[in-house]
Structure formats: C-alpha cells, structure tokens
Design an enzyme around this catalytic site. Structure first.
Site, mmCIF file in Angstrom:
data_model
loop_
_atom_site.group_PDB
_atom_site.id
_atom_site.type_symbol
_atom_site.label_atom_id
_atom_site.label_comp_id
_atom_site.label_asym_id
_atom_site.label_seq_id
_atom_site.Cartn_x
_atom_site.Cartn_y
_atom_site.Cartn_z
ATOM 1 C CG ASN A 10 26.624 50.515 161.567
ATOM 2 O OD1 ASN A 10 26.278 49.937 160.987
ATOM 3 N ND2 ASN A 10 28.150 50.962 160.550
ATOM 4 C CE LYS A 12 31.292 50.415 162.683
ATOM 5 N NZ LYS A 12 32.337 51.199 163.140
ATOM 6 C CG HIS A 94 30.129 53.613 158.111
ATOM 7 N ND1 HIS A 94 31.407 52.962 158.377
ATOM 8 C CD2 HIS A 94 29.840 53.803 159.124
ATOM 9 C CE1 HIS A 94 31.716 53.185 159.490
ATOM 10 N NE2 HIS A 94 30.852 53.806 160.073
ATOM 11 C CD GLU A 142 31.133 57.434 162.289
ATOM 12 O OE1 GLU A 142 30.508 57.072 162.778
ATOM 13 O OE2 GLU A 142 31.230 57.014 160.968
ATOM 14 C CB ILE A 147 36.579 54.109 163.462
ATOM 15 C CG1 ILE A 147 35.639 55.224 163.196
ATOM 16 C CG2 ILE A 147 35.109 52.776 163.154
ATOM 17 C CD1 ILE A 147 34.826 55.437 161.964
ATOM 18 N N GLY A 182 34.128 55.975 168.605
ATOM 19 C CA GLY A 182 34.931 56.030 170.538
ATOM 20 C C GLY A 182 33.320 56.305 171.182
ATOM 21 C CB ALA A 203 29.678 50.776 165.540
ATOM 22 C CB SER A 204 32.337 48.576 168.999
ATOM 23 O OG SER A 204 33.249 49.597 169.437
HETATM 24 O O1 G3P Z 1 29.046 53.477 161.954
HETATM 25 C C1 G3P Z 1 29.806 54.010 163.760
HETATM 26 C C2 G3P Z 1 30.958 54.417 163.834
HETATM 27 O O2 G3P Z 1 32.307 54.111 162.596
HETATM 28 C C3 G3P Z 1 31.691 53.617 164.891
HETATM 29 O O3 G3P Z 1 31.683 52.833 165.567
HETATM 30 O O4 G3P Z 1 32.826 50.996 166.986
HETATM 31 O O5 G3P Z 1 33.870 54.038 167.368
HETATM 32 O O6 G3P Z 1 31.298 53.472 168.180
HETATM 33 P P1 G3P Z 1 32.772 52.645 167.526
#
Ligand code: G3P
Length: 223
Positions: A10, A12, A94, A142, A147, A182, A203-204
């Site tokens: 994602n 974002k 989300h 999640e 997150i 995470g 995502a990150s």
């Molecule tokens: O949509 C994926 C997300 O909300 C998780 O984000 O940055 O923790 O991988 P992250």
C-alpha cells in the site's frame, strides 16, 4: 488474480511515491513477479491509479472505494471508476479510511459484480469476523497502534493473526486472511504464514525504504 501467499504493498500518500515514482515502484514489483512468480500487488496513490494500472500487469488495487453508483458525487471513487482504470481490485475500510460496516458490505457487493478483488481491512478480530459476513476475497487485520512502526504485528501480537484466521474461516472458509502493521522483513512474512495467514499488507517498510527492491526481495525470501 493474486497468487498466494500475497504481498500487497500500500503506497498510501507517502512523498516517496508521488507522481512517476509510484510507477517506478510498480515496475520493480513487476520485474520481481516476472522473475519469481510471487504474488505481489500494489496500491498506488489514488491519482496515479489509472496510470499505474495501465502500465504494469501485476494486480493494481485502489486504496479505497466508495459505495456510490456512477452519477453526481464529486470527489467520490465508485467501483465503476476503479474498474475503468484497469485496476484489479481495491482495499476497503483501511484503518486510515474507515467506512460503516453497512457501506463495506455495499462496496464488496458492487465490486464483486464488477469482478474486482476485494481486500477489506479490520482493526480487531471481532471486526474481522463481523465483516467476514460480506465474503470479500481478503480480510487484512491490522492493529492501528502498530501501523507505521518498527515492530511487526507478527511479533507484537501474533494472537491477533491466528485468532483472525480462525474467526474469519469460521464464517467463510473461502476468505483469505492477511495481516499487516510494522511488517518489514521476510521473517515477518514467514511468521504470518506460519500463523495461518495467506500473506501480508504493508506500506512503510517498502515505500519509505531507500532500496525498495532489496526490501521486497527480502520479504519474499521464504515464499
Ligand atoms: O496498509 C498497510 C498498513 O496500514 C501497514 O502499514 O507502514 O505498518 O506497513 P505499515
């Protein structure tokens, strides 16, 4: 189709994927899929959806969809508009873009009619179980507090993954369960799979990395 185990990236609205940079990341994913056959999908920023979906063959998913039919509705994203971009599916609900459960059900139904892949997000086991009644293709659990952080849900709260798998499958065995928050490394993906998940949503870890290709290659290491 999205091969399982599935890794959904994602984007974002991080600055690292603004404009053509979203396509660059999608092309990295495409090259890795061509080479390995793993199940990678990408959710570009909404304004890049059409451009990216048109340029790569891997599944490209919208980050959100609204339960609206074509017509007046300035600024909304209809399932029909998503389909018309050439995207394969969409995230729904989300935790950064939540919808009432009833709207989630409407979105899933409208997307199914258009043969769009549906990945519904849930904050908790109970919400995942409630939303399983709509039989989306995927439910991604999640915990919001993890997150964007450095501790993977698979280490911080493995029970939420295994309990979501059990709860969702008790409603509909056909739903694939993902986990996210995470997730950064191949070991996290392996643990997710060992806990019964069909993949991860992240995502990150990829998007904010200086070397997304290396991160993705590490993520798929045990698949
Ligand atoms: O949509 C994926 C997300 O909300 C998780 O984000 O940055 O923790 O991988 P992250």
């Amino acid at each position: 189709m999205l091969t399982k185990p599935a890794i959904i990236i994602n984007c974002k609205v991080y600055s690292e994927v603004e404009g053509v940079k979203a396509l660059h990341l999608a092309e990295i994913c495409q090259n890795i899929v061509d080479e390995t056959g793993v199940g990678l999908a990408i959710c570009p920023p909404m304004v890049e959806l059409s451009y990216v979906a048109d340029s790569v063959e891997i599944p490209v998913l919208s980050q959100n969809v609204d339960p609206r039919k074509p017509g007046s509705g300035t600024g909304y994203t209809t399932p029909s508009l998503v389909k018309a971009t050439g995207a394969s599916g969409t995230l729904i609900n989300h935790s950064e873009h939540k919808q009432p459960a009833e709207d989630v059900g409407t979105c899933v139904q409208m997307c199914k009619e258009l043969e769009l892949i549906t990945c519904v997000c849930a904050d908790t086991v109970d919400v995942a179980k409630e939303l399983a009644q709509f039989s989306p293709d995927f439910i991604a659990v999640e915990p919001p507090e993890l997150i964007g952080g450095d501790i993977s849900v698979t280490s911080a709260n493995p029970e939420i993954v295994s309990n979501t798998v059990e709860s969702v499958k008790s409603v509909d065995k056909g739903i694939s369960v993902l986990c996210g928050a995470g997730v950064k490394h191949g070991g996290d993906v392996k643990t997710a799979i060992d806990l019964g998940a069909d993949g991860v949503l992240l995502a990150s870890g990829v998007v904010k990395s200086k070397d997304p290709e290396s991160v993705i290659r590490d993520l798929i290491r045990y698949i």
